[in-house]
Design a protein around this motif. Structure first.
Motif, PDB file in Angstrom:
ATOM      1  N   VAL A  59       0.841  -1.194   0.000  1.00  0.00           N
ATOM      2  CA  VAL A  59       0.000   0.000   0.000  1.00  0.00           C
ATOM      3  C   VAL A  59       0.879   1.248   0.000  1.00  0.00           C
ATOM      4  CG1 VAL A  59      -1.573   1.372   1.442  1.00  0.00           C
ATOM      5  CG2 VAL A  59      -2.049  -1.032   1.044  1.00  0.00           C
ATOM      6  N   THR A  60       0.524   2.183  -0.872  1.00  0.00           N
ATOM      7  CA  THR A  60       1.211   3.470  -0.927  1.00  0.00           C
ATOM      8  C   THR A  60       0.260   4.561  -0.448  1.00  0.00           C
ATOM      9  OG1 THR A  60       0.501   4.015  -3.179  1.00  0.00           O
ATOM     10  CG2 THR A  60       2.509   2.667  -2.955  1.00  0.00           C
ATOM     11  N   ALA A  61       0.811   5.741  -0.204  1.00  0.00           N
ATOM     12  CA  ALA A  61      -0.018   6.877   0.213  1.00  0.00           C
ATOM     13  C   ALA A  61      -1.089   7.168  -0.831  1.00  0.00           C
ATOM     14  CB  ALA A  61       0.852   8.103   0.467  1.00  0.00           C
ATOM     15  N   LEU A  62      -0.776   7.023  -2.095  1.00  0.00           N
ATOM     16  CA  LEU A  62      -1.747   7.279  -3.168  1.00  0.00           C
ATOM     17  C   LEU A  62      -2.915   6.293  -3.124  1.00  0.00           C
ATOM     18  CD1 LEU A  62      -2.300   9.163  -5.515  1.00  0.00           C
ATOM     19  CD2 LEU A  62      -0.998   7.616  -6.984  1.00  0.00           C
ATOM     20  N   ASP A  63      -2.649   5.063  -2.684  1.00  0.00           N
ATOM     21  CA  ASP A  63      -3.711   4.056  -2.574  1.00  0.00           C
ATOM     22  C   ASP A  63      -4.746   4.419  -1.517  1.00  0.00           C
ATOM     23  OD1 ASP A  63      -2.510   2.332  -4.474  1.00  0.00           O
ATOM     24  OD2 ASP A  63      -1.248   1.444  -2.905  1.00  0.00           O
ATOM     25  N   LEU A  64      -4.420   5.339  -0.628  1.00  0.00           N
ATOM     26  CA  LEU A  64      -5.278   5.657   0.503  1.00  0.00           C
ATOM     27  C   LEU A  64      -6.158   6.881   0.274  1.00  0.00           C
ATOM     28  CD1 LEU A  64      -2.610   5.051   3.283  1.00  0.00           C
ATOM     29  CD2 LEU A  64      -4.315   3.442   2.407  1.00  0.00           C
ATOM     30  N   VAL A  65      -6.037   7.490  -0.892  1.00  0.00           N
ATOM     31  CA  VAL A  65      -6.843   8.671  -1.201  1.00  0.00           C
ATOM     32  C   VAL A  65      -7.880   8.334  -2.262  1.00  0.00           C
ATOM     33  CG1 VAL A  65      -5.028  10.276  -0.542  1.00  0.00           C
ATOM     34  CG2 VAL A  65      -5.204   9.531  -2.917  1.00  0.00           C
ATOM     35  N   GLY A  66      -8.895   9.160  -2.345  1.00  0.00           N
ATOM     36  CA  GLY A  66      -9.954   8.950  -3.321  1.00  0.00           C
ATOM     37  C   GLY A  66     -11.074   8.113  -2.737  1.00  0.00           C
ATOM     38  N   ASP A  67     -12.012   7.815  -3.575  1.00  0.00           N
ATOM     39  CA  ASP A  67     -13.204   7.081  -3.171  1.00  0.00           C
ATOM     40  C   ASP A  67     -13.214   5.677  -3.742  1.00  0.00           C
ATOM     41  OD1 ASP A  67     -14.232   9.262  -1.786  1.00  0.00           O
ATOM     42  OD2 ASP A  67     -15.380   9.988  -3.495  1.00  0.00           O
ATOM     43  N   LEU A  68     -13.981   4.830  -3.105  1.00  0.00           N
ATOM     44  CA  LEU A  68     -14.245   3.476  -3.591  1.00  0.00           C
ATOM     45  C   LEU A  68     -15.754   3.355  -3.737  1.00  0.00           C
ATOM     46  CD1 LEU A  68     -13.061   0.616  -4.199  1.00  0.00           C
ATOM     47  CD2 LEU A  68     -13.537   0.067  -1.819  1.00  0.00           C
ATOM     48  N   SER A  69     -16.188   2.843  -4.866  1.00  0.00           N
ATOM     49  CA  SER A  69     -17.624   2.663  -5.114  1.00  0.00           C
ATOM     50  C   SER A  69     -17.917   1.188  -5.336  1.00  0.00           C
ATOM     51  CB  SER A  69     -18.047   3.455  -6.347  1.00  0.00           C
ATOM     52  OG  SER A  69     -17.848   4.832  -6.144  1.00  0.00           O
ATOM     53  N   TRP A  70     -19.058   0.729  -4.833  1.00  0.00           N
ATOM     54  CA  TRP A  70     -19.488  -0.644  -5.007  1.00  0.00           C
ATOM     55  C   TRP A  70     -20.995  -0.717  -4.803  1.00  0.00           C
ATOM     56  CZ3 TRP A  70     -17.785   1.323  -0.506  1.00  0.00           C
ATOM     57  CH2 TRP A  70     -18.477   1.018   0.663  1.00  0.00           C
ATOM     58  N   TYR A  71     -21.545  -1.843  -5.201  1.00  0.00           N
ATOM     59  CA  TYR A  71     -22.959  -2.103  -4.939  1.00  0.00           C
ATOM     60  C   TYR A  71     -23.051  -2.887  -3.644  1.00  0.00           C
ATOM     61  CZ  TYR A  71     -27.734  -3.719  -5.102  1.00  0.00           C
ATOM     62  OH  TYR A  71     -29.047  -3.964  -4.777  1.00  0.00           O
ATOM     63  N   SER A  72     -23.812  -2.370  -2.679  1.00  0.00           N
ATOM     64  CA  SER A  72     -23.999  -3.049  -1.399  1.00  0.00           C
ATOM     65  C   SER A  72     -25.236  -3.931  -1.477  1.00  0.00           C
ATOM     66  CB  SER A  72     -24.165  -2.026  -0.271  1.00  0.00           C
ATOM     67  OG  SER A  72     -24.605  -2.673   0.901  1.00  0.00           O
ATOM     68  N   GLY A  73     -25.019  -5.239  -1.369  1.00  0.00           N
ATOM     69  CA  GLY A  73     -26.144  -6.166  -1.348  1.00  0.00           C
ATOM     70  C   GLY A  73     -26.986  -5.988  -0.097  1.00  0.00           C
ATOM     71  N   PHE A  74     -26.359  -5.606   1.002  1.00  0.00           N
ATOM     72  CA  PHE A  74     -27.078  -5.386   2.252  1.00  0.00           C
ATOM     73  C   PHE A  74     -27.966  -4.146   2.168  1.00  0.00           C
ATOM     74  CE2 PHE A  74     -27.382  -3.537   6.530  1.00  0.00           C
ATOM     75  CZ  PHE A  74     -27.997  -4.581   7.202  1.00  0.00           C
ATOM     76  N   MET A  75     -27.405  -3.066   1.633  1.00  0.00           N
ATOM     77  CA  MET A  75     -28.156  -1.810   1.539  1.00  0.00           C
ATOM     78  C   MET A  75     -29.012  -1.741   0.284  1.00  0.00           C
ATOM     79  SD  MET A  75     -25.111   0.730   2.859  1.00  0.00           S
ATOM     80  CE  MET A  75     -26.043   2.233   2.688  1.00  0.00           C
ATOM     81  N   LYS A  76     -28.767  -2.647  -0.659  1.00  0.00           N
ATOM     82  CA  LYS A  76     -29.485  -2.677  -1.941  1.00  0.00           C
ATOM     83  C   LYS A  76     -29.327  -1.367  -2.707  1.00  0.00           C
ATOM     84  CE  LYS A  76     -31.351  -6.731  -1.030  1.00  0.00           C
ATOM     85  NZ  LYS A  76     -30.333  -7.726  -0.914  1.00  0.00           N
ATOM     86  N   GLN A  77     -28.096  -0.854  -2.719  1.00  0.00           N
ATOM     87  CA  GLN A  77     -27.829   0.383  -3.457  1.00  0.00           C
ATOM     88  C   GLN A  77     -26.333   0.552  -3.688  1.00  0.00           C
ATOM     89  OE1 GLN A  77     -29.438   3.190  -0.561  1.00  0.00           O
ATOM     90  NE2 GLN A  77     -27.367   3.856  -0.038  1.00  0.00           N
ATOM     91  N   ASP A  78     -26.008   1.429  -4.645  1.00  0.00           N
ATOM     92  CA  ASP A  78     -24.614   1.783  -4.875  1.00  0.00           C
ATOM     93  C   ASP A  78     -24.129   2.657  -3.720  1.00  0.00           C
ATOM     94  OD1 ASP A  78     -24.337   0.474  -7.356  1.00  0.00           O
ATOM     95  OD2 ASP A  78     -25.292   2.154  -8.385  1.00  0.00           O
ATOM     96  N   VAL A  79     -22.873   2.441  -3.330  1.00  0.00           N
ATOM     97  CA  VAL A  79     -22.280   3.171  -2.217  1.00  0.00           C
ATOM     98  C   VAL A  79     -20.916   3.702  -2.659  1.00  0.00           C
ATOM     99  CG1 VAL A  79     -21.433   2.992   0.156  1.00  0.00           C
ATOM    100  CG2 VAL A  79     -23.417   1.655  -0.559  1.00  0.00           C
ATOM    101  N   THR A  80     -20.588   4.900  -2.239  1.00  0.00           N
ATOM    102  CA  THR A  80     -19.271   5.485  -2.467  1.00  0.00           C
ATOM    103  C   THR A  80     -18.787   6.081  -1.154  1.00  0.00           C
ATOM    104  OG1 THR A  80     -19.779   5.994  -4.785  1.00  0.00           O
ATOM    105  CG2 THR A  80     -17.954   7.214  -3.763  1.00  0.00           C
ATOM    106  N   ARG A  81     -17.568   5.701  -0.749  1.00  0.00           N
ATOM    107  CA  ARG A  81     -16.986   6.196   0.490  1.00  0.00           C
ATOM    108  C   ARG A  81     -15.483   6.409   0.281  1.00  0.00           C
ATOM    109  NH1 ARG A  81     -21.722   6.326   1.314  1.00  0.00           N
ATOM    110  NH2 ARG A  81     -22.883   5.579   3.123  1.00  0.00           N
ATOM    111  N   PRO A  82     -14.855   7.232   1.120  1.00  0.00           N
ATOM    112  CA  PRO A  82     -13.400   7.429   1.023  1.00  0.00           C
ATOM    113  C   PRO A  82     -12.641   6.134   1.324  1.00  0.00           C
ATOM    114  CG  PRO A  82     -14.416   9.153   2.380  1.00  0.00           C
ATOM    115  CD  PRO A  82     -15.467   8.101   2.130  1.00  0.00           C
ATOM    116  N   LYS A  83     -11.655   5.809   0.473  1.00  0.00           N
ATOM    117  CA  LYS A  83     -10.890   4.570   0.639  1.00  0.00           C
ATOM    118  C   LYS A  83     -10.238   4.469   2.010  1.00  0.00           C
ATOM    119  CE  LYS A  83      -9.184   4.547  -3.921  1.00  0.00           C
ATOM    120  NZ  LYS A  83      -8.006   4.385  -4.779  1.00  0.00           N
ATOM    121  N   GLY A  84      -9.617   5.545   2.451  1.00  0.00           N
ATOM    122  CA  GLY A  84      -8.938   5.513   3.748  1.00  0.00           C
ATOM    123  C   GLY A  84      -9.875   5.143   4.874  1.00  0.00           C
ATOM    124  N   ALA A  85     -11.058   5.736   4.876  1.00  0.00           N
ATOM    125  CA  ALA A  85     -12.039   5.434   5.921  1.00  0.00           C
ATOM    126  C   ALA A  85     -12.502   3.982   5.836  1.00  0.00           C
ATOM    127  CB  ALA A  85     -13.233   6.378   5.820  1.00  0.00           C
TER     128      ALA A  85
END
Length: 171
Positions: free
Chosen positions: A103-129
């Motif tokens: 893992v590099t510092a660059l890998d820890l910035v930006g957002d990650l998006s995915w479809y949550s089967g639990f929430m039944k919706q697309d989700v986007t959150r900060p990668k670091g968090a």
């Protein structure tokens, strides 16, 4: 929010804790591992399976690989025996460590998006968090396993981070 040193330290902590839990769990009978102990997922093995499934889910998202089968409801039966669970847990801890070492510092910035089967919706959150969440999720469920082991009469392992052996990088 976090840096590569934090990720590696937490990956090491995760592997160290899981190794200790395996030693504590291996002395229990299959019935004791499966006994409903009133925890959110019921038993020691069910909780350990859910935790492993969660790690598989997060690592698949972080690495862009195939997601594990099933959802939260099926996560508790991922591995039917201690032997199969412990082998899979060992492999997952190695995967997390190898990932964390790269893992590099660059890998820890930006957002990650995915479809949550639990929430039944697309989700986007900060990668670091999300990475912090994965490690927090591990600690939460290992705490439940720790309490169940204690209730079962097993000497549960030490879990304080500062007791972790110093054979690798710290923050």
């Amino acid at each position: 929010m976090i840096n590569p040193g934090y990720v590696l330290t937490m990956a090491r902590y995760n592997a160290w804790q899981n190794k200790q839990l395996m030693v504590a769990m291996e002395g229990l009978s299959d019935a004791a591992l499966r006994a409903d102990r009133g925890a959110f997922f019921g038993s020691i093995l069910a909780t350990a399976n859910h935790l492993l499934w969660g790690d598989q889910m997060w690592m698949a998202r972080f690495q862009g690989t195939e997601l594990p089968a099933g959802g939260i409801a099926q996560s508790t039966t991922l591995h039917p025996t201690f032997a199969t669970w412990s082998a899979a847990r060992f492999r997952m801890d190695g995967r997390i460590l190898l990932w964390a070492e790269r893992v590099t510092a660059l890998d820890l910035v930006g957002d990650l998006s995915w479809y949550s089967g639990f929430m039944k919706q697309d989700v986007t959150r900060p990668k670091g968090a999300l990475i912090v969440h994965m490690f927090n999720h591990q600690t939460h469920h290992r705490g439940q396993i720790h309490a169940m082991l204690t209730a079962a009469g097993v000497k549960a392992p030490v879990s304080d981070l500062f007791f972790m052996p110093e054979d690798g990088p710290w923050l």
